[in-house]
Write a protein that holds these residues in place. Structure first.
Motif, PDB file in Angstrom:
ATOM      1  N   GLY A  44      35.345  43.467  44.704  1.00 48.71           N
ATOM      2  CA  GLY A  44      36.035  42.983  43.515  1.00 48.71           C
ATOM      3  C   GLY A  44      37.512  42.762  43.766  1.00 48.71           C
ATOM      4  O   GLY A  44      38.116  41.830  43.237  1.00 48.71           O
ATOM      5  N   GLY A  45      38.111  43.630  44.593  1.00 46.26           N
ATOM      6  CA  GLY A  45      39.515  43.445  44.956  1.00 46.26           C
ATOM      7  C   GLY A  45      39.730  42.159  45.729  1.00 46.26           C
ATOM      8  O   GLY A  45      40.733  41.454  45.520  1.00 46.26           O
ATOM      9  N   ALA A  46      38.808  41.832  46.622  1.00 41.04           N
ATOM     10  CA  ALA A  46      38.906  40.576  47.371  1.00 41.04           C
ATOM     11  C   ALA A  46      38.759  39.376  46.440  1.00 41.04           C
ATOM     12  O   ALA A  46      39.489  38.380  46.567  1.00 41.04           O
ATOM     13  N   TYR A  47      37.840  39.481  45.488  1.00 38.97           N
ATOM     14  CA  TYR A  47      37.651  38.397  44.515  1.00 38.97           C
ATOM     15  C   TYR A  47      38.899  38.199  43.661  1.00 38.97           C
ATOM     16  O   TYR A  47      39.307  37.068  43.382  1.00 38.97           O
ATOM     17  N   ALA A  48      39.514  39.307  43.264  1.00 42.25           N
ATOM     18  CA  ALA A  48      40.750  39.223  42.483  1.00 42.25           C
ATOM     19  C   ALA A  48      41.872  38.602  43.302  1.00 42.25           C
ATOM     20  O   ALA A  48      42.706  37.855  42.776  1.00 42.25           O
ATOM     21  N   ALA A  49      41.921  38.900  44.606  1.00 46.19           N
ATOM     22  CA  ALA A  49      42.943  38.317  45.473  1.00 46.19           C
ATOM     23  C   ALA A  49      42.773  36.808  45.578  1.00 46.19           C
ATOM     24  O   ALA A  49      43.761  36.064  45.652  1.00 46.19           O
TER      25      ALA A  49
END
Length: 204
Positions: free
Chosen positions: A82-87
């Motif tokens: 999810g952090g990668a998607y947010a980035a």
């Protein structure tokens, strides 16, 4: 509006080769976006299913021993991916107002410096995560002894590499808008306000 007009005008004068490269990057970014989105949705559905199953099992007096361990791992996977998607969508907490208050060209240098720090941190995280996987070779979960710990902890280097990839893919557009004085956060808020005003005008 003036800033957005200048940005659009600058993009319209880009050479064809630059535009073609930009289209290829956008297509690749969209593919990464869809891959991450569907994987995250799958993890959310799976985690929900595990929680519901564990609650029902506990109500019937047949508690499962693997629930706590598996649910914690799934939550960690959701956090990293999810952090990668947010980035990729530049949705992490930022300080646009502070950044935009810095005059050019210092602002451009500040953006590059901040991005280098973030990417450098996640490269370091990927490297140390890989070292952890080497140490964990031959280890298995306590509750499900057929699942290697290396598999569950692989999310650390993989998630870090994905974060770096997503940050790089989303950086050109973020850099252009920031240099042009356009806030991603404020732009989103203004779009929502305009949409609501348009709805209100239609109803009246």
């Amino acid at each position: 509006v003036g800033r957005l007009t200048r940005l659009t005008a600058a993009q319209s004068h880009e050479p064809p080769s630059v535009k073609n490269q930009g289209c290829q990057v956008n297509r690749f970014a969209k593919a990464v976006d869809q891959l991450l989105l569907w994987f995250i949705l799958f993890q959310m559905i799976a985690l929900t299913g595990v929680v519901i199953f564990a609650v029902l099992a506990r109500l019937t007096g047949n508690s499962v021993s693997w629930y706590d361990e598996i649910a914690a791992i799934q939550l960690a996977w959701l956090t990293y991916y999810g952090g990668a998607y947010a980035a990729l969508h530049r949705r992490h907490i930022g300080f646009d107002s502070v950044l935009l208050s810095i005059p050019m060209p210092i602002r451009a240098g500040a953006v590059l410096f901040a991005e280098a720090i973030v990417i450098g941190f996640f490269i370091l995280l990927a490297y140390t995560g890989y070292e952890v996987l080497v140490v964990l070779e031959g280890e298995y979960l306590v509750s499900l002894t057929w699942i290697p710990v290396q598999f569950t902890q692989s999310v650390i280097p993989i998630g870090a590499c994905l974060f770096v990839l997503c940050a790089i893919l989303s950086f050109p557009d973020y850099y252009r808008k920031t240099c042009a004085g356009i806030s991603l956060e404020h732009a989103e808020i203004e779009d929502e306000v305009e949409t609501e005003l348009a709805k209100a005008g239609t109803k009246s």
